[in-house]
Design an enzyme around this catalytic site. Structure first.
Site, PDB file in Angstrom:
ATOM      1  CB  SER A 138      -1.809  -4.696   2.206  1.00 35.52           C
ATOM      2  OG  SER A 138      -1.717  -4.998   3.586  1.00 35.52           O
ATOM      3  CE1 TYR A 151      -4.928  -9.348   1.625  1.00 34.90           C
ATOM      4  CE2 TYR A 151      -3.153  -8.495   2.989  1.00 34.90           C
ATOM      5  CZ  TYR A 151      -4.348  -8.304   2.322  1.00 34.90           C
ATOM      6  OH  TYR A 151      -4.950  -7.068   2.354  1.00 34.90           O
TER       7      TYR A 151
END
Length: 256
Positions: A138, A151
């Site tokens: 990401s 995350y």
């Protein structure tokens, strides 16, 4: 280009994973799908491209189930040639309020699962002297955002794992790279938009514009199809010596 190869894509019943599975299937790869929820519809969608498709419902937080999935892929297709680690979950809260069980789940599914699939896929790839490990990290594997501690930690970890794998495999025909998308309109991101709209009392359209405007200069979502195209590039001869890269596909987010 990928006829005769087998790709296992985790978290491929929707969103980014499904987009990547479709693009790899268009190149002739057989696909092993994995994910929660309805899988029959997505499976038929990929099968319609004329390749063989199997589904395994391994819970990516459980190493024993991951091992069973990798064995299943070996039994059905002889092994995994292209491994796409895409499975992921999200939870948003300040560190002091972050539930420990949520932290554990995110690290397990977003990071540890990729370690387990990778360690199990490498022997087959090395034996054939060809393989592609593609980790869906990401933009949060490169930069941070508030309230996403687990995350961001997991995605930074995925980038690190990718680099180590690339170095260990550097003299072989097996490559490891990470794709770092910015905002992609997946069910996960749509939920964040809907939550923001409800919290701020604004329309979903306004919430979408706010979300993009904060981070992504292009003001456009990256699409699963575009990420699938990048995965296909990583599988091509042109990418034979692309190793250990964290490739941002983020509309300029990390250029700022």
């Amino acid at each position: 280009m990928l006829k005769g190869k087998t790709a296992l894509v985790t978290g491929s019943t929707s969103g980014i994973g499904l987009g990547i599975a479709i693009e790899l299937a268009k190149q002739g790869a057989n696909i092993v799908m994995n994910g929660f929820g309805d899988h029959e519809g997505p499976k038929k969608e990929v099968e319609a491209l004329g390749v063989k498709v199997e589904y395994h419902g391994a819970d990516m937080s459980k190493p024993a189930e991951i091992e069973a999935m990798m064995k299943f892929a070996a039994e059905k297709f002889g092994g995994v040639d292209i491994l796409v680690n895409n499975a992921g979950i999200q939870y948003v809260a300040p560190i002091q309020d972050f539930p420990t069980e949520r932290w554990d789940a995110i690290i397990a599914i977003n990071l540890s699962s990729a370690f387990h699939t990778t360690r199990l896929a490498i022997p087959h790839m090395k034996q054939k002297n060809w393989g592609r490990i593609i980790n869906i990290a990401s933009v949060h594997g490169l930069v941070a955002s508030k309230e996403k501690s687990a995350y961001v930690a997991a995605k930074h970890g995925i980038v690190g794992l990718t680099k180590v794998a690339a170095l260990e495999l550097a003299t072989s025909g097996v490559t490891a790279n990470a794709i770092c998308p910015g905002w992609v309109l997946t069910p996960l991101v749509q939920k964040q938009i809907d939550d923001r709209a409800a919290k701020e009392g604004i329309t979903v359209d306004q919430a979408t514009k706010e979300l993009l405007g904060e981070k992504e200069p292009s003001l456009q979502f990256t699409t699963p199809e575009q990420l699938g195209g990048l995965a296909v590039f990583f599988c091509s001869p042109a990418a034979d010596n692309v190793r250990g890269q964290a490739w941002a596909h983020d509309g300029g987010w990390t250029a700022q």
